[in-house]
Scaffold this motif. Structure first.
Motif, mmCIF file in Angstrom:
data_model
loop_
_atom_site.group_PDB
_atom_site.id
_atom_site.type_symbol
_atom_site.label_atom_id
_atom_site.label_comp_id
_atom_site.label_asym_id
_atom_site.label_seq_id
_atom_site.Cartn_x
_atom_site.Cartn_y
_atom_site.Cartn_z
ATOM 1 N N UNK A 137 0.825 -1.203 0.000
ATOM 2 C CA UNK A 137 0.000 0.000 0.000
ATOM 3 C C UNK A 137 0.859 1.252 0.000
ATOM 4 N N UNK A 138 0.205 2.370 -0.192
ATOM 5 C CA UNK A 138 0.919 3.634 -0.054
ATOM 6 C C UNK A 138 0.602 4.215 1.319
ATOM 7 N N UNK A 139 1.499 5.081 1.742
ATOM 8 C CA UNK A 139 1.335 5.751 3.033
ATOM 9 C C UNK A 139 0.007 6.500 3.058
ATOM 10 N N UNK A 140 -0.385 7.037 1.904
ATOM 11 C CA UNK A 140 -1.618 7.815 1.836
ATOM 12 C C UNK A 140 -2.830 6.959 2.206
ATOM 13 N N UNK A 141 -2.986 5.813 1.555
ATOM 14 C CA UNK A 141 -4.185 4.997 1.816
ATOM 15 C C UNK A 141 -4.133 4.305 3.173
ATOM 16 N N UNK A 142 -2.927 3.873 3.565
ATOM 17 C CA UNK A 142 -2.831 3.133 4.823
ATOM 18 C C UNK A 142 -2.979 4.059 6.035
ATOM 19 N N UNK A 143 -2.549 5.329 5.888
ATOM 20 C CA UNK A 143 -2.553 6.235 7.043
ATOM 21 C C UNK A 143 -3.288 7.564 6.792
ATOM 22 N N UNK A 144 -2.726 8.396 5.911
ATOM 23 C CA UNK A 144 -3.223 9.779 5.800
ATOM 24 C C UNK A 144 -4.716 9.857 5.493
ATOM 25 N N UNK A 145 -5.157 9.080 4.507
ATOM 26 C CA UNK A 145 -6.565 9.152 4.115
ATOM 27 C C UNK A 145 -7.477 8.644 5.230
ATOM 28 N N UNK A 146 -6.891 7.882 6.151
ATOM 29 C CA UNK A 146 -7.677 7.335 7.257
ATOM 30 C C UNK A 146 -7.509 8.191 8.514
ATOM 31 N N UNK A 147 -7.154 9.462 8.306
ATOM 32 C CA UNK A 147 -7.046 10.403 9.419
ATOM 33 C C UNK A 147 -5.930 10.030 10.404
ATOM 34 N N UNK A 148 -4.866 9.443 9.851
ATOM 35 C CA UNK A 148 -3.686 9.179 10.684
ATOM 36 C C UNK A 148 -2.504 9.885 10.028
ATOM 37 N N UNK A 149 -2.374 11.207 10.237
ATOM 38 C CA UNK A 149 -1.279 11.934 9.582
ATOM 39 C C UNK A 149 0.087 11.532 10.152
ATOM 40 N N UNK A 150 1.147 11.893 9.434
ATOM 41 C CA UNK A 150 2.496 11.593 9.920
ATOM 42 C C UNK A 150 2.633 12.179 11.320
ATOM 43 N N UNK A 151 3.371 11.519 12.156
ATOM 44 C CA UNK A 151 3.641 11.941 13.540
ATOM 45 C C UNK A 151 2.450 11.785 14.465
#
Ligand code: PHE
Length: 355
Positions: A137-151
């Motif tokens: 997956x990409x960081x975007x779909x696994x985290x950012x798009x799911x409201x889990x931004x970096x840090x």
């Protein structure tokens, strides 16, 4: 040597040859050799006039006697050989019903595959579509798009295996705009991928492998199976979660199941819930499997956070829906009393053959 002696000699020779003959064809040859039209004895009988009258009677008598003896001998031996051949034939044909046979063992489905098929069948019967997603997956779909931004501290919960970018060349994954690549830590990324391409109302499940940087032990594996669910419409609500799970578990455990929802936290749902099902063994009374609580902790769930809808390109506050996720490996573990998750991927036939 007198003719009488000669006849006796023929007899001895013939008897010896007959006794040595092994096959029926050999015996027939001997019959021709001694008794046939050009046979030794026949010759003597035919040429009786060569001998003085006084001897002819004796010669003829002896030759005839011997002819009869040889004929009888050949017939008997022939019958014996026929019996022998028949016996041999039977011996070769005999069937040893006690002999062990090499069984050709056909394979069978893995316990997780069987579980998955049953889960899919039940959700399909409730109108859920089955959808697949990428394991890388990409960081975007696994985290950012799911409201889990970096840090965001929640990233720790899913800290994972990152891939070296230059080793993966995939058009589909749009590496540049979507961030770094990783092995997906949950099946939730498919929520956004699906919503980008589909408009509500819909209901889907997404089964598949997920990966986590875990120290493995009896309850934790770095690779295991998850099942995601997502139902979106204009008025989907928490009561729907409860009824969907009641129907699902009653079918899956083939017994009436109760559902209990508790508050929890996942960044991509609001409110977030933890879902328990009444213990399938003790039916809520308390036992070893449910650690005497009467409940089995099974799924994470909640109402889809509007931020996730926005990441997928939906207008704010137009839709509402619920999402859930659970580990599939736990079901066969509970059903069959398997106490070590690592057995599923060990490839150990002593384990697998029990299912
Ligand atoms: N993705 C969550 C996990 O990995 C489970 C979950 C899915 C929770 C959907 C809420 C909604 O644990």
């Amino acid at each position: 040597m007198s003719i009488l002696e000669e006849i006796e000699k023929i007899k001895l020779f013939a008897l010896e040859e007959i006794s040595k003959a092994q096959e029926i064809s050999g015996l027939e040859n001997l019959r021709v050799k001694y008794l046939g039209r050009n046979g030794n004895l026949t010759h003597i009988l035919r040429s009786l006039e060569k001998y003085p009258l006084s001897d002819r009677k004796n010669i003829g008598k002896l030759a005839n006697e011997i002819r009869l003896i040889l004929e009888k001998e050949i017939d008997e031996k022939k019958k014996y050989s026929e019996d022998l051949e028949y016996k041999k034939l039977l011996e070769n044909e005999k069937l040893d019903v006690t002999a062990s046979i090499n069984k050709i063992s056909a394979g069978h489905l893995h316990p997780i595959t069987k579980t998955l098929e049953k889960v899919e069948q039940i959700f399909s019967s409730m109108g859920f579509e089955i959808v697949d997603g990428p394991e890388v997956e990409t960081e975007f779909y696994n985290f950012d798009a799911l409201n889990v931004p970096a840090h965001h501290p929640a990233r720790d919960m899913w800290d994972t295996f990152w891939l070296r970018q230059n080793e993966v060349k995939s058009e589909k994954l749009k590496v540049k705009s979507d961030g770094r690549l990783l092995m997906r830590t949950h099946t939730s990324p498919m929520q956004v991928r699906y919503m980008q391409k589909n408009k509500p109302p819909f209901r889907i499940i997404v089964p598949g492998k997920v990966f986590r940087r875990e120290a493995t032990d009896a309850r934790h594996e770095s690779t295991f199976y998850h099942l995601e669910g997502l139902m979106v419409g204009e008025d989907v609500n928490i009561a729907n979660i409860k009824s969907v799970f009641e129907i699902f578990f009653s079918n899956f455990f083939e017994a009436d199941a109760k559902i209990r929802l508790r508050p929890s936290y996942f960044p991509f749902v609001e409110p977030g819930l933890e879902g328990d099902v009444s213990c399938l063994i003790c039916r809520g009374k308390g036992c070893r499997l449910c650690k005497n609580t009467g409940w089995l902790e099974i799924f994470g769930a909640g109402m889809v956070n509007q931020k996730v809808f926005i990441a997928a390109g939906y207008p704010k506050n137009k839709y509402q829906g619920f999402a859930f996720g659970f580990g599939l490996d736990r079901f066969p573990m509970m059903l069959y009393g398997i106490d070590d998750i690592r057995l599923f991927h060990s490839g150990d036939l002593r384990f697998l053959k029990q299912f």
